[in-house]
Structure formats: structure tokens, C-alpha cells
Design a protein around this motif. Structure first.
Motif, PDB file in Angstrom:
ATOM      1  N   CYS A  86      37.563  54.300  41.827  1.00  0.00           N
ATOM      2  CA  CYS A  86      39.275  53.166  41.433  1.00  0.00           C
ATOM      3  C   CYS A  86      38.615  53.375  40.346  1.00  0.00           C
ATOM      4  O   CYS A  86      37.730  52.921  39.841  1.00  0.00           O
ATOM      5  N   CYS A 121      38.316  48.767  39.961  1.00  0.00           N
ATOM      6  CA  CYS A 121      37.117  48.550  40.372  1.00  0.00           C
ATOM      7  C   CYS A 121      36.135  49.052  39.976  1.00  0.00           C
ATOM      8  O   CYS A 121      35.014  48.515  39.909  1.00  0.00           O
ATOM      9  N   HIS A 174      43.720  51.119  45.983  1.00  0.00           N
ATOM     10  CA  HIS A 174      43.640  49.940  45.242  1.00  0.00           C
ATOM     11  C   HIS A 174      44.602  49.132  45.800  1.00  0.00           C
ATOM     12  O   HIS A 174      45.636  49.361  45.275  1.00  0.00           O
ATOM     13  N   ASN A 204      41.212  44.039  45.564  1.00  0.00           N
ATOM     14  CA  ASN A 204      39.835  45.566  46.557  1.00  0.00           C
ATOM     15  C   ASN A 204      40.333  46.494  46.355  1.00  0.00           C
ATOM     16  O   ASN A 204      41.913  46.827  46.688  1.00  0.00           O
ATOM     17  N   CYS A 205      39.934  47.485  46.651  1.00  0.00           N
ATOM     18  CA  CYS A 205      39.946  48.660  47.200  1.00  0.00           C
ATOM     19  C   CYS A 205      40.443  48.643  48.238  1.00  0.00           C
ATOM     20  O   CYS A 205      39.752  47.892  49.021  1.00  0.00           O
TER      21      CYS A 205
HETATM   22 ZN   LIG Z   1      40.259  49.743  43.035  1.00  0.00          ZN
END
Ligand SMILES: [Zn+2]
Ligand SMILES: [Zn+2]
Length: 418
Positions: free
Chosen positions: A173, A176, A186, A192-193
């Protein structure tokens, strides 16, 4: 008469619709529907025309500037959308609850308090939890979660940023700045993922939010209907015995009398189908044994297959595994029995990647290849809700040759967390 309310409702409806198109339009399942077409117009054709116009007018300065802001907004972790989500929840509750409170009975009060609290709890859990970061320390454990299926995940591929082998089902990601185990997507609403270790919280967030807006819609309409009945004793919520214009006028009157309850009820009524839709989509993914990320890969495969560029052949389970790039043991109960490869020229694959045995068979449809990650709905759901669970080894029922040996590791009931 109900001018401002009508406008608010219309604006919310339009925003909800475009949100729907933005989130769902890129999904392979909707690619050939009006939703997919609208998504392409909105996110490809219109931006493309604006860019070429800008190229002519300002030599592209405006596009560069917009791209820079968009890049900052989309590629860094920041809680902007999450704050918007919390505000939307809190402001709606602040508008709805005080005027509604004296009208509620005890059980309605208890349900309302519970339903108001739950989305905050699961929002916190989804946002603050580790979605499944793959680090140097836990890498060897992460490799044992899922086997490579040799169809959408192949061994030996590394993440260039993290400089480590990508475990099956993981994805890096860029927001992130980590590789995430069983990366789904995501999510900007939770900042957040959604991945291996928090997807159950994400599902519960969707479920509790959908329950909250559903209940608020029901409660709002029945409270308003109760207020109408005080004036018009014969009133029923679906309005039998009233003409359309009378029915409309009565609602317009009560919405103006109780603007705060009315506005929130309408907002909830309009967003509820959207949230259930999102939950339904994620349940569908679980049923299909896939993730948002993987459904994109399957979607690409469907096109390659239809074009005749996809081939499969058998992969024996007693083949020599390169232990440096592929785990010898995983907690998953099955291993891949096939390898699926694409070629550029439509001829059967050759070269070092073309492992396996037997002749290459051309694959035309997705249903002709097996999804290793689909164990059936309940086991898939177990994998979501009990991320440390180890499955019992299974033999493939479809396997033709009985002489195959599988690395048996006995009954696995629990895999220790890293
Ligand atoms: Zn993420
Ligand atoms: Zn990475």
C-alpha cells in the motif's frame, strides 16, 4: 413549500449516486454496465478533456497544480475523510436525538444508545488496528498464511519498496507505506488499509453503520407519523385514504415542524441502501473467496482468457519447491494443482516460468480455473473473523490421480501469531 428540504434531499441523492459510481464503477463485475460507463466518463473522459483544454490555455499549469494537490490528498495518510465521516455521524446524532428523546420509549432509547455507540467502537477498531503489516520480523510467519496459487500470485516476486518477497495475497500500500497481508483495499473512511487482521472490524463497521441508519430511518418516520396522528387521527404511514397531494402536503408540514428529525431521517433513508450495498459487496467477495484487490486481478484474467492468451497445466504437489521463495508449509488446507500463465503471442508458454507438467490447455473462461482461496462461504468467513485459525488439511476432490502425495502436517488447529 418544501423548497430547502427538497434541495437538501436532491443534493444528498446526487452525492450518494456519484459516490456509488466512484466506488463501484471500477469493479470488473460492473464494467459493462451503465455504472461502469458512467465511471469511465467521470474519471477518464472528463478529466482527459479538461487536461487537453488546460494544455491549450495554460500549458498544463492548472493540471500540474491539481495533480500535486490530489497526489498529497490521496497518497498520504491523513484523517480528512475519516473526520468528515465522524462529523457526519455526530452532527446527525446531535440534530436527531435531543428533539426525539422525549418521544422515545424505554426500549427505543436502549436500542438507540447501543446503535449509536457501535459504529464508533468499530471505526476505532478498524482505524487503530494493524491491518496486517508485513515486516522483516514477521515475514516468515506471513509467508505461511496462504500458499501461492500460480494464477494471481506467483512465488519469487518482491516488493521493490519493502525489499522482501511478497507473500501470497499481499499487496504493497503506497499510502500506508507497507506490504499488507491479504490486502483488500486502502479505505479512506477509516484512514487505514483493510487487510488480513482488521477486515472483520471493517465488516462490523459496515454492519453497525447500516443498522444505525436503518433504525434511524424507521424511527424517524414512525416518530413523525406519530406526530401527524396527533393532528389527524386517521393517519397511517403509507397514507391510505389520502390523495397524493394531501399525502405530500402532510409530510411537508411535519418535516417543517420537525426539521431536525426530518432532515436526519431523509439523510439516513438515502444513505442506508448504499451502506447495505457496500456490506453486500464485501459479503459477496467473501462468498467468492476473493478480495477487492484480487477481484481486479480476476477481472483482468477474464479479458486475457477471452482473447485466448491464457493457458493452464497441472502442477504436481510433490514437485520440488524452491524453499527460498515459496513456503513449504502453510496453514491453508489446500495447495495449487494448476499453473495459469498468459503469453503475448497466443502460443503455449515456454521459458523458466512455465513449470508444471503435461500439455498446456487454453483457458477461455474464469470458471475453468480453480480459485485456491475459496474454501466455501463458511470457511472463508471463518478466515475473516478468526485470522489466527488454522484449517485442517484437505484432499482435492477433483484430483484425478490418487497416487499423489501431499506434504502432510497433521491436524493444524491454531497458528501462533507473530
Ligand atoms: Zn493502506
Ligand atoms: Zn511493500
Amino acid at each position: 413549500m418544501m423548497g430547502p428540504l427538497k434541495i437538501i434531499a436532491l443534493v444528498i441523492l446526487v452525492i450518494s449516486f456519484f459516490t456509488f459510481v466512484t466506488f463501484f464503477g471500477r469493479l470488473p463485475a460492473l464494467r459493462n454496465t451503465p455504472i461502469g460507463t458512467l465511471h469511465r466518463i467521470l474519471w477518464l473522459h472528463i478529466p482527459g478533456s479538461i487536461r487537453s483544454l488546460d494544455q491549450r490555455l495554460t500549458q498544463g499549469r492548472l493540471s500540474a497544480w491539481t495533480a500535486k494537490i490530489a497526489h498529497t490528498l490521496w497518497n498520504d495518510r491523513h484523517p480528512l475523510v475519516m473526520i468528515f465521516f465522524i462529523l457526519l455521524l455526530s452532527v446527525s446524532e446531535f440534530l436527531f436525538l435531543p428533539p426525539a428523546w422525549p418521544l422515545l420509549n424505554t426500549s427505543q432509547t436502549a436500542i438507540a444508545i447501543t446503535l449509536v455507540l457501535l459504529p464508533y467502537i468499530f471505526l476505532y477498531a478498524s482505524a487503530a488496528s494493524d491491518p496486517g503489516y508485513i515486516t522483516q520480523e514477521n515475514h516468515s510467519h506471513q509467508m505461511t498464511l496462504y500458499p501461492y496459487d500460480f494464477t494471481i500470485f506467483y512465488p519469487g516476486q518482491s516488493c521493490h519498496t519493502c525489499r522482501q518477497l511478497k507473500p501470497a495475497r499481499s499487496k504493497h500500500c503506497s499510502i500506508c507505506k507497507h506490504c499488507i497481508a491479504k490486502m483488500d483495499h486502502h479505505c479512506i473512511f477509516i484512514n487505514n488499509c483493510v487487510g488480513y487482521r482488521n477486515q472483520h472490524y471493517f465488516l462490523l463497521l459496515l454492519f453497525t453503520t447500516a443498522s444505525l441508519t436503518t433504525y434511524a430511518t424507521y424511527l424517524g418516520f414512525s416518530l413523525l407519523s406519530g406526530q401527524i396522528r396527533k393532528e389527524i387521527p386517521a393517519w397511517k404511514i403509507w397514507g391510505p385514504g389520502f390523495s397524493w397531494s394531501e399525502y405530500g402536503n402532510i409530510w411537508a408540514w411535519v418535516l417543517q415542524e420537525y426539521t431536525r428529525i426530518g432532515a436526519v431521517t431523509l439523510l439516513c433513508g438515502l444513505t442506508t441502501p448504499l451502506i447495505w450495498g457496500l456490506l453486500g459487496y464485501h459479503l459477496y467477495l467473501i462468498w467468492a473467496g476473493t478480495t477487492t484487490n484480487e477481484s481486479m486481478k480476476w477481472g483482468d484474467w477474464a479479458y486475457e482468457m477471452a482473447d485466448g492468451y491464457a493457458f493452464k497445466r497441472e502442477l504436481s504437489s510433490d514437485r520440488h519447491k524452491d524453499e527460498t521463495i515459496e513456503p513449504v508449509w502453510t496453514r491453508w488446507p489446500v495447495e495449487s494443482e494448476q499453473i495459469v500463465l498468459r503469453t503475448d503471442d497466443g502460443m503455449p508458454p515456454t521459458g523458466p516460468d512455465a513449470i508444471g507438467e503435461g500439455t498446456w490447455e487454453r483457458v477461455w473462461k474464469l470458471k475453468d480455473v480453480e480459485n485456491l482461496y475459496d474454501l466455501g462461504f463458511w470457511d472463508n468467513l471463518t478466515d475473516v473473523f478468526r485470522p489466527r485459525y488454522g484449517f485442517r488439511r484437505r484432499e482435492h476432490s477433483s484430483s484425478g490421480s490418487g497416487s499423489r502425495s501431499r506434504p502432510s502436517s497433521g491436524d493444524v488447529t491454531s497458528v501462533a501469531p507473530p
